[in-house]
Design an enzyme around this catalytic site. Structure first.
Site, PDB file in Angstrom:
ATOM      1  N   CYS A   1      21.442   7.701 -27.159  1.00  0.00           N
ATOM      2  CA  CYS A   1      22.400   7.763 -28.305  1.00  0.00           C
ATOM      3  C   CYS A   1      22.818   9.222 -28.674  1.00  0.00           C
ATOM      4  CB  CYS A   1      22.245   6.957 -29.733  1.00  0.00           C
ATOM      5  SG  CYS A   1      22.509   5.294 -29.458  1.00  0.00           S
TER       6      CYS A   1
ATOM      7  N   HIS B   1      25.293   1.587 -28.394  1.00  0.00           N
ATOM      8  CA  HIS B   1      23.953   1.317 -28.305  1.00  0.00           C
ATOM      9  C   HIS B   1      23.662  -0.312 -27.860  1.00  0.00           C
ATOM     10  CE1 HIS B   1      19.493   1.624 -28.281  1.00  0.00           C
ATOM     11  NE2 HIS B   1      19.409   0.475 -29.032  1.00  0.00           N
TER      12      HIS B   1
ATOM     13  N   HIS C   1      17.823   1.818 -24.390  1.00  0.00           N
ATOM     14  CA  HIS C   1      19.290   1.798 -24.490  1.00  0.00           C
ATOM     15  C   HIS C   1      19.676   1.393 -23.373  1.00  0.00           C
ATOM     16  CE1 HIS C   1      23.184   3.985 -25.908  1.00  0.00           C
ATOM     17  NE2 HIS C   1      23.510   3.519 -24.680  1.00  0.00           N
TER      18      HIS C   1
ATOM     19  N   HIS D   1      20.571   1.106 -19.753  1.00  0.00           N
ATOM     20  CA  HIS D   1      21.066   1.791 -18.449  1.00  0.00           C
ATOM     21  C   HIS D   1      20.872   1.393 -17.425  1.00  0.00           C
ATOM     22  CE1 HIS D   1      16.817   2.578 -19.614  1.00  0.00           C
ATOM     23  NE2 HIS D   1      16.567   2.893 -18.173  1.00  0.00           N
TER      24      HIS D   1
HETATM   25  P1  AMP Z   1      13.583   3.253 -17.644  1.00  0.00           P
HETATM   26  O1  AMP Z   1      12.282   3.404 -17.308  1.00  0.00           O
HETATM   27  O2  AMP Z   1      14.421   2.448 -16.987  1.00  0.00           O
HETATM   28  O3  AMP Z   1      13.715   3.046 -19.071  1.00  0.00           O
HETATM   29  O4  AMP Z   1      14.205   4.661 -17.154  1.00  0.00           O
HETATM   30  C1  AMP Z   1      14.493   5.620 -18.163  1.00  0.00           C
HETATM   31  C2  AMP Z   1      15.137   6.777 -17.424  1.00  0.00           C
HETATM   32  O5  AMP Z   1      15.471   7.816 -18.253  1.00  0.00           O
HETATM   33  C3  AMP Z   1      13.847   7.547 -16.547  1.00  0.00           C
HETATM   34  O6  AMP Z   1      14.324   7.645 -15.081  1.00  0.00           O
HETATM   35  C4  AMP Z   1      13.838   9.188 -17.044  1.00  0.00           C
HETATM   36  O7  AMP Z   1      13.713  10.100 -16.085  1.00  0.00           O
HETATM   37  C5  AMP Z   1      15.411   9.173 -17.556  1.00  0.00           C
HETATM   38  N1  AMP Z   1      15.516   9.913 -18.760  1.00  0.00           N
HETATM   39  C6  AMP Z   1      14.680  10.004 -19.757  1.00  0.00           C
HETATM   40  N2  AMP Z   1      15.233  11.009 -20.954  1.00  0.00           N
HETATM   41  C7  AMP Z   1      16.438  11.625 -19.964  1.00  0.00           C
HETATM   42  C8  AMP Z   1      17.123  12.881 -20.367  1.00  0.00           C
HETATM   43  N3  AMP Z   1      17.132  13.599 -21.460  1.00  0.00           N
HETATM   44  N4  AMP Z   1      18.129  13.065 -19.360  1.00  0.00           N
HETATM   45  C9  AMP Z   1      18.442  12.307 -18.119  1.00  0.00           C
HETATM   46  N5  AMP Z   1      17.381  11.486 -17.872  1.00  0.00           N
HETATM   47  C10 AMP Z   1      16.511  10.902 -18.720  1.00  0.00           C
END
Ligand code: AMP
Length: 112
Positions: free
Chosen positions: A5, A44, A93, A95
């Site tokens: 967010c 969200h 969130h 993704h």
């Molecule tokens: P998950 O384990 O499916 O929740 O994946 C979360 C993903 O978010 C991971 O691959 C992280 O590398 C990525 N991530 C976390 N913080 C950031 C950020 N600030 N910018 C880009 N990717 C991020």
């Protein structure tokens, strides 16, 4: 407010690939493949588990646009969404991970 967010609100910088009113795609900060981007709804939702099915209709169109922009529709790509503890979800969130640019078909962490 959750980290994604904050990205949507421009409080945390991101490397944007594509966006529209409803969705944002940006490069993952810790890429697991040559191409690793994340697609999120700007609104969200904790995870895929709590959304209305209709959201996936527009999200699917947006993912196709992302794949076109990245030039991977012909070579192929993989999409993944992690849900909850056993799904390995770290950011709560919704993704979709899109992995591409090399062979990414293996099931990461799969037990043989
Ligand atoms: P998950 O384990 O499916 O929740 O994946 C979360 C993903 O978010 C991971 O691959 C992280 O590398 C990525 N991530 C976390 N913080 C950031 C950020 N600030 N910018 C880009 N990717 C991020």
């Amino acid at each position: 407010m959750c980290i994604f967010c904050k990205i949507v609100n421009n409080e945390i910088p991101n490397n944007t690939v594509l966006e529209n009113d409803e969705f944002l795609c940006f490069h993952d900060i810790n890429p697991a493949a040559k191409i690793h981007v994340l697609i999120i709804p700007k609104k969200h939702y904790d995870s895929f588990d709590v959304i209305e099915p209709e959201l996936m209709s527009n999200m699917t169109k947006f993912i196709h646009e992302v794949a076109s922009k990245l030039g991977v529709r012909e070579s192929g790509y993989r999409i993944i969404t992690n849900i909850g503890d056993h799904g390995g979800q770290e950011v709560h969130h919704l993704h979709i991970h899109l992995l591409a640019g090399e062979y990414v078909g293996r099931l990461v962490g799969a037990k043989k």
